[in-house]
Motif scaffolding. Structure first.
Motif, PDB file in Angstrom:
ATOM      1  N   LYS A 109       2.424-119.525 -39.208  1.00 51.43           N
ATOM      2  CA  LYS A 109       2.841-120.343 -40.716  1.00 51.43           C
ATOM      3  C   LYS A 109       2.263-121.649 -40.345  1.00 51.43           C
ATOM      4  CE  LYS A 109       7.220-120.058 -41.791  1.00 51.43           C
ATOM      5  NZ  LYS A 109       8.498-119.990 -41.648  1.00 51.43           N
ATOM      6  N   GLN A 142       7.459-113.837 -44.995  1.00 52.82           N
ATOM      7  CA  GLN A 142       6.812-113.770 -46.197  1.00 52.82           C
ATOM      8  C   GLN A 142       5.900-114.924 -46.733  1.00 52.82           C
ATOM      9  OE1 GLN A 142      10.231-114.351 -45.887  1.00 52.82           O
ATOM     10  NE2 GLN A 142      10.854-115.710 -47.429  1.00 52.82           N
ATOM     11  N   GLU A 143       6.190-116.150 -46.213  1.00 48.84           N
ATOM     12  CA  GLU A 143       5.253-117.122 -46.649  1.00 48.84           C
ATOM     13  C   GLU A 143       3.867-117.026 -46.515  1.00 48.84           C
ATOM     14  OE1 GLU A 143       6.578-120.924 -45.108  1.00 48.84           O
ATOM     15  OE2 GLU A 143       8.703-120.623 -45.227  1.00 48.84           O
ATOM     16  N   LYS A 161      12.447-111.814 -41.472  1.00 46.23           N
ATOM     17  CA  LYS A 161      13.324-112.478 -42.717  1.00 46.23           C
ATOM     18  C   LYS A 161      13.811-113.627 -42.279  1.00 46.23           C
ATOM     19  CE  LYS A 161      15.175-108.117 -45.046  1.00 46.23           C
ATOM     20  NZ  LYS A 161      16.205-107.284 -45.150  1.00 46.23           N
ATOM     21  N   GLU A 162      14.433-113.662 -40.943  1.00 45.32           N
ATOM     22  CA  GLU A 162      14.838-114.934 -40.218  1.00 45.32           C
ATOM     23  C   GLU A 162      13.754-116.027 -40.397  1.00 45.32           C
ATOM     24  OE1 GLU A 162      16.506-113.667 -36.619  1.00 45.32           O
ATOM     25  OE2 GLU A 162      18.074-112.296 -38.000  1.00 45.32           O
ATOM     26  N   ASN A 207      11.272-116.452 -42.062  1.00 40.19           N
ATOM     27  CA  ASN A 207      10.241-116.474 -43.409  1.00 40.19           C
ATOM     28  C   ASN A 207       8.944-116.006 -43.476  1.00 40.19           C
ATOM     29  OD1 ASN A 207      12.847-117.505 -45.216  1.00 40.19           O
ATOM     30  ND2 ASN A 207      12.483-119.400 -43.891  1.00 40.19           N
ATOM     31  N   MET A 257       8.628-108.378 -48.641  1.00 41.60           N
ATOM     32  CA  MET A 257       8.293-109.538 -47.677  1.00 41.60           C
ATOM     33  C   MET A 257       6.713-109.981 -47.749  1.00 41.60           C
ATOM     34  SD  MET A 257      10.867-109.486 -44.409  1.00 41.60           S
ATOM     35  CE  MET A 257      10.481-108.044 -43.817  1.00 41.60           C
TER      36      MET A 257
END
Length: 255
Positions: free
Chosen positions: A119, A146-147, A141-142, A144, A168
């Protein structure tokens, strides 16, 4: 025009005949490949290969089976290597509950740290998931994830897991197992994955497609994966290969 998104040409199994293996891939229409490094030895070899062949790219990360061996300096090294213009993803990373070399809590920690690094670098990630579908989804999910999105490599989950991954921002990649005669679930999932989120791979030298099952896999065999997916998706071989190649180049930011 094939793009094999996951090869281990850096594996010992290719030491004797790598030039011939690559030549066969080119004859089969493989235009690009991503060589995936997952520990010190395989990352170093991947970096060597991308310098030698213009159509090879690399992904660098740390495999969950070897999570206990990863030190902070390895993460720093991966971050440094990511600056190379031909390093296109971080991974493979994830969870592997089949082998018990690395405790689950250590695997999860190493997985999270690599997602956070990716990320920070704004690079897609390549996910290794063996017998750990729900924990993988929860961590993505926790954190994030999907960024940045990425690839569910050699996808082995069911349709419900695939849908969560698609939501996601992940692509679903299929390898040799989708060609196996008894592969009911992979075929059901492949039928439902949108064409613009589909990728193909070999994971060579592992998971050779039918009729080579049990033998050493190689990138030329990605053609068989593409043929089976075109049949499942009820599209032409040319459309399937063109779309999956376009998807890979876009995801990996390859012009």
């Amino acid at each position: 025009m094939l793009f094999d998104t996951h090869v281990h040409l850096n594996a010992d199994q290719f030491e004797e005949d790598i030039d011939e293996v690559i030549s066969r891939a080119r004859v089969a229409g493989v235009e690009e490949m991503v060589v995936v490094g997952f520990d010190e030895k395989t990352i170093n070899k991947a970096m060597e290969l991308i310098e030698k062949y213009e159509f090879l790219y690399a992904a660098v990360g740390w495999h969950p089976v070897d999570a206990v061996d990863m030190k902070e300096e390895h993460l720093e090294w991966i971050a440094e290597l990511s600056k190379h213009p031909k390093v296109v993803a971080i991974g493979e990373m994830g969870l592997d509950y089949h082998w018990d070399k690395s405790p689950k809590d250590v695997q999860k920690d190493v997985f999270r740290r690599q997602i956070r690094l990716a990320k920070k670098l704004q690079m897609p990630i390549i996910i290794h998931d063996r017998d750990a579908h729900h924990d993988i989804v929860d961590i993505l999910k926790e954190e994030n994830a999907q960024e940045i999105g990425g690839i569910m490599h050699c996808f082995g989950g069911d349709l419900a897991i695939a849908k969560e991954c698609l939501e996601m921002n992940f692509h679903i990649s299929f390898g040799g197992p989708v060609t196996f005669k008894n592969a009911k679930t992979p075929k059901e999932v492949a039928a439902q994955v949108p064409l613009d989120r589909l990728l193909i791979e070999t994971d060579c030298p592992f998971l050779a497609p039918h009729p080579f099952r049990g033998k050493r896999n190689e990138p030329a065999h990605v053609q068989l994966v593409a043929e089976k997916l075109a049949e499942i998706k009820e599209v032409s071989y040319d459309e399937l290969t063109e779309k999956t190649r376009e998807n890979a180049k876009k995801l990996f930011s390859i012009n």
